[in-house]
Design a protein around this motif. Structure first.
Motif, mmCIF file in Angstrom:
data_model
loop_
_atom_site.group_PDB
_atom_site.id
_atom_site.type_symbol
_atom_site.label_atom_id
_atom_site.label_comp_id
_atom_site.label_asym_id
_atom_site.label_seq_id
_atom_site.Cartn_x
_atom_site.Cartn_y
_atom_site.Cartn_z
ATOM 1 N N UNK A 66 0.759 -1.210 0.057
ATOM 2 C CA UNK A 66 -0.079 -0.099 -0.134
ATOM 3 C C UNK A 66 0.456 1.125 0.398
ATOM 4 N N UNK A 67 1.877 1.547 0.605
ATOM 5 C CA UNK A 67 2.276 2.633 0.785
ATOM 6 C C UNK A 67 3.210 3.303 -0.084
ATOM 7 N N UNK A 68 3.963 2.161 -1.264
ATOM 8 C CA UNK A 68 4.198 2.306 -2.310
ATOM 9 C C UNK A 68 2.942 2.627 -3.912
ATOM 10 N N UNK A 69 1.696 2.050 -3.480
ATOM 11 C CA UNK A 69 0.748 1.980 -4.530
ATOM 12 C C UNK A 69 -0.399 3.300 -4.187
ATOM 13 N N UNK A 70 0.295 4.196 -3.447
ATOM 14 C CA UNK A 70 -1.597 4.483 -2.797
ATOM 15 C C UNK A 70 -1.499 5.809 -3.439
ATOM 16 N N UNK A 71 -2.602 5.754 -4.412
ATOM 17 C CA UNK A 71 -2.838 6.979 -4.490
ATOM 18 C C UNK A 71 -3.230 8.523 -3.931
ATOM 19 N N UNK A 72 -3.802 8.488 -2.746
ATOM 20 C CA UNK A 72 -4.334 9.615 -2.605
ATOM 21 C C UNK A 72 -2.967 9.773 -1.510
ATOM 22 N N UNK A 73 -1.811 9.008 -1.279
ATOM 23 C CA UNK A 73 -0.496 10.161 -0.726
ATOM 24 C C UNK A 73 0.399 10.584 -2.140
ATOM 25 N N UNK A 74 -0.042 10.475 -2.947
ATOM 26 C CA UNK A 74 0.343 11.310 -4.508
ATOM 27 C C UNK A 74 -0.353 12.548 -4.401
ATOM 28 N N UNK A 75 -1.670 12.153 -4.117
ATOM 29 C CA UNK A 75 -2.494 13.629 -4.417
ATOM 30 C C UNK A 75 -2.625 15.015 -3.544
ATOM 31 N N UNK A 76 -1.892 13.840 -1.911
ATOM 32 C CA UNK A 76 -1.652 14.463 -1.189
ATOM 33 C C UNK A 76 -0.618 15.670 -0.518
ATOM 34 N N UNK A 77 0.355 15.189 -1.453
ATOM 35 C CA UNK A 77 1.456 15.622 -1.648
ATOM 36 C C UNK A 77 1.007 16.955 -2.958
ATOM 37 N N UNK A 78 0.342 16.551 -4.317
ATOM 38 C CA UNK A 78 0.583 16.843 -4.611
ATOM 39 C C UNK A 78 -0.462 18.615 -4.702
ATOM 40 N N UNK A 79 -1.324 18.523 -3.219
ATOM 41 C CA UNK A 79 -1.256 20.428 -2.576
ATOM 42 C C UNK A 79 -3.310 20.216 -3.232
ATOM 43 N N UNK A 80 -4.058 19.040 -3.486
ATOM 44 C CA UNK A 80 -4.977 19.156 -3.851
ATOM 45 C C UNK A 80 -5.865 19.851 -2.764
ATOM 46 N N UNK A 81 -6.891 20.704 -2.772
ATOM 47 C CA UNK A 81 -7.466 21.802 -2.276
ATOM 48 C C UNK A 81 -8.529 20.749 -1.207
ATOM 49 N N UNK A 82 -7.842 20.651 -0.133
ATOM 50 C CA UNK A 82 -8.848 19.269 0.647
ATOM 51 C C UNK A 82 -10.665 20.063 0.907
ATOM 52 N N UNK A 83 -10.610 21.099 1.455
ATOM 53 C CA UNK A 83 -11.847 21.088 1.411
ATOM 54 C C UNK A 83 -12.871 20.694 -0.419
ATOM 55 N N UNK A 84 -12.103 20.563 -1.226
ATOM 56 C CA UNK A 84 -13.223 19.827 -2.022
ATOM 57 C C UNK A 84 -12.484 17.902 -2.101
ATOM 58 N N UNK A 85 -12.410 18.042 -1.322
ATOM 59 C CA UNK A 85 -11.834 16.310 -1.158
ATOM 60 C C UNK A 85 -13.251 15.775 -0.827
ATOM 61 N N UNK A 86 -13.601 14.706 -1.324
ATOM 62 C CA UNK A 86 -14.728 13.919 -1.205
ATOM 63 C C UNK A 86 -14.182 13.061 0.166
ATOM 64 N N UNK A 87 -14.665 12.681 1.330
ATOM 65 C CA UNK A 87 -13.802 11.502 2.074
ATOM 66 C C UNK A 87 -14.561 10.059 1.797
ATOM 67 N N UNK A 88 -13.739 9.599 2.745
ATOM 68 C CA UNK A 88 -14.598 8.142 2.764
ATOM 69 C C UNK A 88 -15.227 8.353 4.441
ATOM 70 N N UNK A 89 -16.884 7.909 4.104
ATOM 71 C CA UNK A 89 -17.196 8.090 5.242
ATOM 72 C C UNK A 89 -17.725 6.903 6.014
ATOM 73 N N UNK A 90 -17.069 5.289 5.607
ATOM 74 C CA UNK A 90 -16.469 4.123 6.396
ATOM 75 C C UNK A 90 -15.663 3.562 6.036
ATOM 76 N N UNK A 91 -15.253 2.837 6.184
ATOM 77 C CA UNK A 91 -13.468 1.871 6.384
ATOM 78 C C UNK A 91 -14.670 0.051 5.383
ATOM 79 N N UNK A 92 -13.913 0.410 4.713
ATOM 80 C CA UNK A 92 -14.529 -0.341 3.483
ATOM 81 C C UNK A 92 -13.017 -0.934 2.235
#
Length: 159
Positions: A66-92
């Protein structure tokens, strides 16, 4: 003689549903003795014995990769606007299409309307449709199809 099973407390389920409406939550879960009740906006109420509830575990092979292939980690580093991100409402497990081989619910650049299904999260063998919280344009998809997701993890950016 047959053992009498206690009925499900329908008043409790109604109270939980009212809490969802009053607080704008997506789901709520309570445990009472040997009964667990989960009420979700995007699914049906679930009541099951505690011992039958499966624990969520990430298989070691997936967890190690997972650490090498986590797409959200790369996106977080690219500086996307967190307020516009839709987040997971649950684990699954997140699915980008309604069925294997089907066309995805959304694509980067697509316009979405508030309430439109943007993906599915499978939790406890229940498919939960995740609606767009607002209308806009999909600028990033931060999760891969069939990937495990954590509560609060950024999934999609809608500008």
């Amino acid at each position: 003689m047959a053992e009498k099973k206690p009925g499900i407390d329908q008043a409790l389920i109604r109270d939980l549903a009212n809490i969802l409406n009053d607080t704008d939550l997506t789901e709520i879960e309570v445990e009472q003795d040997d009964l667990r009740i989960r009420v979700s906006r995007n699914g049906t109420p679930v009541a099951m014995p505690m011992q039958a509830t499966p624990a969520y575990q990430v298989p070691p092979a997936i967890a190690a990769a997972q650490p090498a292939a986590a797409p959200h980690a790369a996106a977080a580093e690219s500086g996307h606007n967190a307020k516009n991100a839709v987040t997971a409402p649950m684990v699954g497990t997140a699915y980008l299409a309604p069925a294997p081989g089907s066309r995805p619910f959304i694509e980067v650049g697509a316009a979405v309307k508030e309430g439109q299904t943007i993906l599915i999260i499978e939790a406890m063998k229940t498919m939960n449709q995740i609606p767009a919280p607002r209308s806009g344009k999909v600028t990033e998809i931060l999760v891969q199809d069939a990937a495990p997701v954590e509560y609060g993890e950024p999934l999609i950016v809608i500008e």
